[in-house]
Design an enzyme around this catalytic site. Structure first.
Site, PDB file in Angstrom:
ATOM      1  CB  SER A 183      -0.940  -0.043   1.223  1.00 39.13           C
ATOM      2  OG  SER A 183      -0.381   0.000   2.371  1.00 39.13           O
ATOM      3  CG  ASN A 184       3.881   2.632   2.823  1.00 37.31           C
ATOM      4  OD1 ASN A 184       3.363   3.745   3.236  1.00 37.31           O
ATOM      5  ND2 ASN A 184       3.347   1.602   3.815  1.00 37.31           N
ATOM      6  NE  ARG A 221      15.260 -11.902   3.463  1.00 34.61           N
ATOM      7  CZ  ARG A 221      15.469 -13.125   3.976  1.00 34.61           C
ATOM      8  NH1 ARG A 221      14.658 -13.742   5.045  1.00 34.61           N
ATOM      9  NH2 ARG A 221      16.778 -13.614   4.138  1.00 34.61           N
ATOM     10  CG  ASN A 256      12.786   1.097   6.188  1.00 36.12           C
ATOM     11  OD1 ASN A 256      11.739   0.411   5.348  1.00 36.12           O
ATOM     12  ND2 ASN A 256      12.871   0.779   7.518  1.00 36.12           N
ATOM     13  CG  HIS A 260      10.077   1.220  11.889  1.00 36.65           C
ATOM     14  ND1 HIS A 260      10.118  -0.171  11.794  1.00 36.65           N
ATOM     15  CD2 HIS A 260       9.663   1.274  13.103  1.00 36.65           C
ATOM     16  CE1 HIS A 260       9.950  -0.703  12.828  1.00 36.65           C
ATOM     17  NE2 HIS A 260       9.830  -0.022  13.910  1.00 36.65           N
ATOM     18  CG  LEU A 286      16.522  -3.177  12.337  1.00 35.97           C
ATOM     19  CD1 LEU A 286      16.410  -3.419  10.683  1.00 35.97           C
ATOM     20  CD2 LEU A 286      16.267  -4.402  12.951  1.00 35.97           C
ATOM     21  CG  ASP A 287      13.913  -0.451  12.042  1.00 32.49           C
ATOM     22  OD1 ASP A 287      13.667  -0.165  10.852  1.00 32.49           O
ATOM     23  OD2 ASP A 287      13.407  -1.226  12.619  1.00 32.49           O
ATOM     24  CD  GLN A 299      -1.825  10.506   9.623  1.00 34.91           C
ATOM     25  OE1 GLN A 299      -0.960  11.444   9.244  1.00 34.91           O
ATOM     26  NE2 GLN A 299      -3.065  10.735   9.118  1.00 34.91           N
TER      27      GLN A 299
END
Ligand code: GAR
Length: 192
Positions: A13-14, A95, A111, A113, A148-149, A177
């Site tokens: 959907s993004n 991944r 990315n 999140h 990561l993130d 959002q």
């Protein structure tokens, strides 16, 4: 031309929100940019059909066909490189990428999140946010680094956590959002 490659693993959907913003806001004329390919690591990702319906080229690099993370990332990198992208957009791509892959695309890898990073990196974000007693949750668009993130934040959106929220109801509120901030963050990168 600034080529954009979008990586997905699931519903996409993004990816669709970005592709629709690109069409609606004429990124082709305004930024000289276009979405050239959607690549999934899962052949069953429903986002692949969604992308095709939007007229986008799709490709699968199935991680289960590779013996190591490094071998998968090398094949994925080759598939991406074929499009000479200015931006590589992770949109629900589930991944963990190797440091070598991240280095190769570092300055053009972004990315999203579904939390207010640096809170709740990793999996199970929504349930952990509810369990923490937080009053607010949200989503973060960030540059991807080896941690990561944890890359530099480009944009965020905040939503309330409401009494009675489940992980699913909160995820839906956050996702709506995400569809606003991800295209906006990409447009502002393309402007530079
Ligand atoms: C989105 O909520 C995205 O933020 C999340 O997966 C969902 C994908 O939905 N990504 C992560 O959790 C990455 N760590 P979509 O496939 O419909 O865009």
């Amino acid at each position: 031309m600034k080529n954009i490659v979008i990586l997905i693993s699931g519903s996409g959907s993004n990816m669709a929100a970005i592709a629709q913003a690109a069409q609606r806001d004429r990124w082709h004329e305004v930024f000289g940019a276009r979405v050239v390919a959607v690549i999934s690591n899962r052949p069953a990702a429903t986002g692949l059909a969604l992308a095709q319906g939007l007229g986008l080229a799709t490709q699968v690099v199935d991680h289960t066909h590779f013996e190591s993370r490094e071998a998968f990332d090398a094949a994925l990198a080759a598939a991406i490189d074929a499009h000479a992208p200015a931006l590589v957009v992770l949109a629900g791509f589930m991944r963990i990428l190797t440091p070598g892959f991240v280095r190769r695309f570092e300055d053009r890898l972004v990315n999203i999140h579904p939390s207010l990073l640096p809170a709740f990196p990793g999996l199970n974000t929504h349930q952990r946010a509810i369990d923490s007693g937080s009053r607010f949750a949200g989503a973060t668009v960030h540059r991807v680094t080896a941690a990561l993130d944890h890359g530099p934040i480009l944009d965020q959106a905040v939503v309330p956590i409401l009494p009675g929220d489940s992980a699913a109801t909160l995820a839906a509120r956050v996702l709506s959002q995400e569809h606003l901030i991800y295209p906006r963050a990409i447009a502002s990168l393309l402007k530079k």
